[in-house]
Scaffold this motif. Sequence first.
Motif, PDB file in Angstrom:
ATOM      1  N   ARG A  90       7.010  -3.737   3.121  1.00  0.00           N
ATOM      2  CA  ARG A  90       7.424  -2.802   4.168  1.00  0.00           C
ATOM      3  C   ARG A  90       6.349  -2.653   5.241  1.00  0.00           C
ATOM      4  NH1 ARG A  90       9.299   2.995   2.132  1.00  0.00           N
ATOM      5  NH2 ARG A  90      10.634   1.580   0.931  1.00  0.00           N
ATOM      6  N   PHE A  91       5.091  -2.865   4.850  1.00  0.00           N
ATOM      7  CA  PHE A  91       3.991  -2.686   5.794  1.00  0.00           C
ATOM      8  C   PHE A  91       4.143  -3.584   7.023  1.00  0.00           C
ATOM      9  CE2 PHE A  91      -0.193  -3.368   7.569  1.00  0.00           C
ATOM     10  CZ  PHE A  91      -0.780  -2.118   7.513  1.00  0.00           C
ATOM     11  N   VAL A  92       4.699  -4.769   6.838  1.00  0.00           N
ATOM     12  CA  VAL A  92       4.842  -5.723   7.943  1.00  0.00           C
ATOM     13  C   VAL A  92       5.652  -5.122   9.089  1.00  0.00           C
ATOM     14  CG1 VAL A  92       5.764  -7.976   8.619  1.00  0.00           C
ATOM     15  CG2 VAL A  92       4.617  -7.697   6.403  1.00  0.00           C
ATOM     16  N   ASP A  93       6.750  -4.428   8.747  1.00  0.00           N
ATOM     17  CA  ASP A  93       7.630  -3.882   9.775  1.00  0.00           C
ATOM     18  C   ASP A  93       7.312  -2.437  10.146  1.00  0.00           C
ATOM     19  OD1 ASP A  93       9.206  -6.242   9.932  1.00  0.00           O
ATOM     20  OD2 ASP A  93      10.270  -5.638   8.108  1.00  0.00           O
ATOM     21  N   ASP A  94       6.768  -1.674   9.212  1.00  0.00           N
ATOM     22  CA  ASP A  94       6.521  -0.256   9.483  1.00  0.00           C
ATOM     23  C   ASP A  94       5.275   0.200   8.721  1.00  0.00           C
ATOM     24  OD1 ASP A  94       6.628   2.452   9.999  1.00  0.00           O
ATOM     25  OD2 ASP A  94       8.786   2.634   9.627  1.00  0.00           O
ATOM     26  N   PRO A  95       4.079  -0.079   9.272  1.00  0.00           N
ATOM     27  CA  PRO A  95       2.832   0.268   8.575  1.00  0.00           C
ATOM     28  C   PRO A  95       2.708   1.763   8.266  1.00  0.00           C
ATOM     29  CG  PRO A  95       2.400  -1.226  10.399  1.00  0.00           C
ATOM     30  CD  PRO A  95       3.821  -0.799  10.535  1.00  0.00           C
ATOM     31  N   LYS A  96       3.097   2.594   9.210  1.00  0.00           N
ATOM     32  CA  LYS A  96       2.965   4.045   9.017  1.00  0.00           C
ATOM     33  C   LYS A  96       3.817   4.516   7.845  1.00  0.00           C
ATOM     34  CE  LYS A  96       3.233   8.431  11.519  1.00  0.00           C
ATOM     35  NZ  LYS A  96       3.497   9.076  12.847  1.00  0.00           N
ATOM     36  N   ASP A  97       5.057   4.058   7.784  1.00  0.00           N
ATOM     37  CA  ASP A  97       5.953   4.457   6.699  1.00  0.00           C
ATOM     38  C   ASP A  97       5.458   3.896   5.366  1.00  0.00           C
ATOM     39  OD1 ASP A  97       8.588   5.603   5.756  1.00  0.00           O
ATOM     40  OD2 ASP A  97       8.854   3.508   5.171  1.00  0.00           O
ATOM     41  N   ALA A  98       4.910   2.681   5.393  1.00  0.00           N
ATOM     42  CA  ALA A  98       4.409   2.070   4.165  1.00  0.00           C
ATOM     43  C   ALA A  98       3.249   2.879   3.576  1.00  0.00           C
ATOM     44  CB  ALA A  98       3.955   0.632   4.438  1.00  0.00           C
ATOM     45  N   VAL A  99       2.355   3.347   4.445  1.00  0.00           N
ATOM     46  CA  VAL A  99       1.219   4.140   3.969  1.00  0.00           C
ATOM     47  C   VAL A  99       1.701   5.480   3.426  1.00  0.00           C
ATOM     48  CG1 VAL A  99      -0.834   5.410   4.728  1.00  0.00           C
ATOM     49  CG2 VAL A  99      -0.514   3.033   5.414  1.00  0.00           C
ATOM     50  N   SER A 100       2.672   6.076   4.094  1.00  0.00           N
ATOM     51  CA  SER A 100       3.241   7.333   3.603  1.00  0.00           C
ATOM     52  C   SER A 100       3.884   7.138   2.233  1.00  0.00           C
ATOM     53  CB  SER A 100       4.283   7.859   4.592  1.00  0.00           C
ATOM     54  OG  SER A 100       4.895   9.027   4.109  1.00  0.00           O
ATOM     55  N   THR A 101       4.595   6.036   2.078  1.00  0.00           N
ATOM     56  CA  THR A 101       5.223   5.730   0.793  1.00  0.00           C
ATOM     57  C   THR A 101       4.165   5.454  -0.276  1.00  0.00           C
ATOM     58  OG1 THR A 101       7.144   4.790   1.927  1.00  0.00           O
ATOM     59  CG2 THR A 101       6.852   4.213  -0.390  1.00  0.00           C
ATOM     60  N   ALA A 102       3.088   4.775   0.103  1.00  0.00           N
ATOM     61  CA  ALA A 102       1.997   4.505  -0.842  1.00  0.00           C
ATOM     62  C   ALA A 102       1.387   5.806  -1.344  1.00  0.00           C
ATOM     63  CB  ALA A 102       0.932   3.640  -0.181  1.00  0.00           C
ATOM     64  N   ASP A 103       1.218   6.761  -0.440  1.00  0.00           N
ATOM     65  CA  ASP A 103       0.668   8.058  -0.832  1.00  0.00           C
ATOM     66  C   ASP A 103       1.592   8.748  -1.841  1.00  0.00           C
ATOM     67  OD1 ASP A 103      -1.312  10.340  -0.183  1.00  0.00           O
ATOM     68  OD2 ASP A 103       0.651  11.299   0.050  1.00  0.00           O
ATOM     69  N   GLU A 104       2.892   8.710  -1.579  1.00  0.00           N
ATOM     70  CA  GLU A 104       3.861   9.320  -2.494  1.00  0.00           C
ATOM     71  C   GLU A 104       3.872   8.589  -3.843  1.00  0.00           C
ATOM     72  OE1 GLU A 104       7.526   9.076  -0.401  1.00  0.00           O
ATOM     73  OE2 GLU A 104       6.937  10.515   1.144  1.00  0.00           O
ATOM     74  N   LEU A 105       3.753   7.268  -3.797  1.00  0.00           N
ATOM     75  CA  LEU A 105       3.780   6.471  -5.022  1.00  0.00           C
ATOM     76  C   LEU A 105       2.552   6.759  -5.883  1.00  0.00           C
ATOM     77  CD1 LEU A 105       5.378   4.295  -6.556  1.00  0.00           C
ATOM     78  CD2 LEU A 105       4.070   2.568  -5.306  1.00  0.00           C
ATOM     79  N   VAL A 106       1.395   6.850  -5.248  1.00  0.00           N
ATOM     80  CA  VAL A 106       0.164   7.165  -5.979  1.00  0.00           C
ATOM     81  C   VAL A 106       0.255   8.558  -6.589  1.00  0.00           C
ATOM     82  CG1 VAL A 106      -2.291   7.671  -5.713  1.00  0.00           C
ATOM     83  CG2 VAL A 106      -1.344   5.603  -4.690  1.00  0.00           C
ATOM     84  N   THR A 107       0.775   9.515  -5.825  1.00  0.00           N
ATOM     85  CA  THR A 107       0.920  10.878  -6.341  1.00  0.00           C
ATOM     86  C   THR A 107       1.866  10.914  -7.531  1.00  0.00           C
ATOM     87  OG1 THR A 107       0.535  11.811  -4.128  1.00  0.00           O
ATOM     88  CG2 THR A 107       1.556  13.248  -5.753  1.00  0.00           C
ATOM     89  N   ARG A 108       2.946  10.141  -7.447  1.00  0.00           N
ATOM     90  CA  ARG A 108       3.904  10.087  -8.552  1.00  0.00           C
ATOM     91  C   ARG A 108       3.254   9.474  -9.808  1.00  0.00           C
ATOM     92  NH1 ARG A 108       7.827   7.973  -5.846  1.00  0.00           N
ATOM     93  NH2 ARG A 108       8.033   5.874  -6.739  1.00  0.00           N
TER      94      ARG A 108
END
Length: 203
Positions: A90-108
Amino acid sequence: MSTATTIVLIVVVLLVLAAIVVGVQAARRRRLRQTFGPEYDRVVADTGSRTEAEKELLERTKRHAQLELKPLSAESRARYSAAWEEVQIRFVDDPKDAVSTADELVTRLIAERGYPTGDYDERLADLSVEHAATLEHYRSAHDISRRSRDGQAETEDLRQALVHYRALFADLLGEDPVAHTTPAPRPAAEDTTRPDTTTEPSR
């Protein structure tokens, strides 16, 4: 027994007791340094007192011992690895959203391992007992994620955030999240936004 002899004996006993106290303190300090690594020096700098820093780190250790931490099943590890691969794609097309998702994934993942996830500072304190080596990665990733929400992060910053998140993610997972997946082809020259996952982050 003469007064002089009594005084000498008292002095010897006091010296022995002092040596024992110093030895216990030195052993405790070595143990805390081994456990917390660079986090030890950070807390000393933050508190301005080695005594207060060691008191805080001991409190972290006691609180950590009360947590009911859980190992991940093989199915959970596979699920998280797949989710991480999706974040990188996802980072390729939307880096900002990918980082936000990574933060949520790490928290989970943190929550599934049994750590409280309410307060960020308490989360750092709890993680520092077993994951001190990757804690600075988490701090850096969290800071970039916050700046991203404020529109103050460039694509390269976001790439670095994903690398930082991966360091803690792998530490919590117990393995590299992309170690069992087939590496994607390197993007074309005009597309350099995808994070490089072939190099293990420094710890």
